[in-house]
Design a protein around this motif. Sequence first.
Motif, PDB file in Angstrom:
ATOM      1  N   ASP A 243       2.785  -5.061  -1.866  1.00 19.93           N
ATOM      2  CA  ASP A 243       4.145  -4.666  -2.223  1.00 19.93           C
ATOM      3  C   ASP A 243       4.117  -3.645  -3.363  1.00 19.93           C
ATOM      4  O   ASP A 243       3.326  -3.778  -4.311  1.00 19.93           O
ATOM      5  CB  ASP A 243       4.940  -5.905  -2.658  1.00 19.93           C
ATOM      6  N   SER A 245       5.927  -3.278  -5.862  1.00 17.59           N
ATOM      7  CA  SER A 245       6.346  -3.775  -7.182  1.00 17.59           C
ATOM      8  C   SER A 245       5.169  -4.172  -8.054  1.00 17.59           C
ATOM      9  O   SER A 245       5.307  -4.360  -9.262  1.00 17.59           O
ATOM     10  CB  SER A 245       7.285  -4.984  -7.033  1.00 17.59           C
ATOM     11  N   ARG A 267      12.317  -6.443  -8.898  1.00 20.14           N
ATOM     12  CA  ARG A 267      11.846  -6.744  -7.554  1.00 20.14           C
ATOM     13  C   ARG A 267      10.772  -7.827  -7.570  1.00 20.14           C
ATOM     14  O   ARG A 267      10.768  -8.735  -6.737  1.00 20.14           O
ATOM     15  CB  ARG A 267      11.304  -5.468  -6.909  1.00 20.14           C
ATOM     16  N   LEU A 271      10.396 -11.330  -5.563  1.00 21.98           N
ATOM     17  CA  LEU A 271       9.333 -11.313  -4.552  1.00 21.98           C
ATOM     18  C   LEU A 271       8.382 -12.497  -4.682  1.00 21.98           C
ATOM     19  O   LEU A 271       8.015 -13.125  -3.674  1.00 21.98           O
ATOM     20  CB  LEU A 271       8.542 -10.008  -4.685  1.00 21.98           C
ATOM     21  N   ILE A 275       7.434 -14.968  -1.534  1.00 24.67           N
ATOM     22  CA  ILE A 275       6.116 -14.961  -0.893  1.00 24.67           C
ATOM     23  C   ILE A 275       5.471 -16.341  -0.964  1.00 24.67           C
ATOM     24  O   ILE A 275       4.848 -16.814   0.002  1.00 24.67           O
ATOM     25  CB  ILE A 275       5.215 -13.892  -1.535  1.00 24.67           C
TER      26      ILE A 275
END
Length: 303
Positions: A243, A245, A267, A271, A275
């Motif tokens: 990702d 981020s 983010r 996230l 996840i």
Amino acid sequence: MTSLSIDHVSRWFGNVVAVNDITMTISPGVTGLLGPNGAGKSTLISMMGGFLAPSTGTVTLDDKPTWRNETIYKHLGIVPEREGMYDFLTGREFVVANAELHGLGKKAAQKALATVEMEYAQDRKISTYSKGMKQRVKMASALVHEPSVLLLDEPFNGMDPRQRMQLMELLRKMGDEGRTVLFSSHILEEVEQLASHIEVIVAGRHAASGDFRKIRRLMTDRPHRYLVRSSDDRALAAALIADPSTAGIEVDLKEGALRIQAVDFGRFTTLLPRIAREHDIRLMTVSPSDESLESVFSYLVAA
């Protein structure tokens, strides 16, 4: 409740600008004035204490100017960085002299010496004192009239660890009592351990104000670093690194954890739990590893 107000204050010496358009309010509690050497901290404290006139702007104690106003010293105690003491006096004589300037007697001086644990050396000449002992007797002279505002310029210089802990505890107690305590330091650990509020000065300018952890969280343009422990660090790392981020992930075998650098704070914080849930990974530790005052200071100096 006594407070100090600094309103658009500048101070220059010839062509050198030591303090540049600073506005802040020092309220009851313990405030740390943080900045590198030469940042303008001592100049600012001198103006707060009425020893130096602002070139522009105003410094007031409960709406009364500090410059050329001797009445403020009924409420103000000052511990300057420079010693400037009468070395031929004993510690007791020095503190008694300060008590008498406030219309007080030996009893007040004795109480102040006991407060800073200097009774054992009170009859020795100041010329025989270590730097830490001189700092403590200066503190006693500043406390002799029980001021509601205390200004300290680098008060921990020269103190041994026990003396530092004793002074920290004393300043915490004063802050808890509702007194206004401001101390300057260029040592991050001192401020982080003691101050509930910080004011940061960099190159004569006011760089930041508030709780250093809150300040750090607002720095969303700077990578944030986290220490994360989970039930499956490798699977979590593989999912996160894909990702944008995250800018980097290190597996710390010694800590048994991941060290994650997040470049998109907002983010990343949404996230990570998503996840973990999708991959059935249990998060056991999620801890910011760069919310120390040192990280805040480094960021502000570099800005």
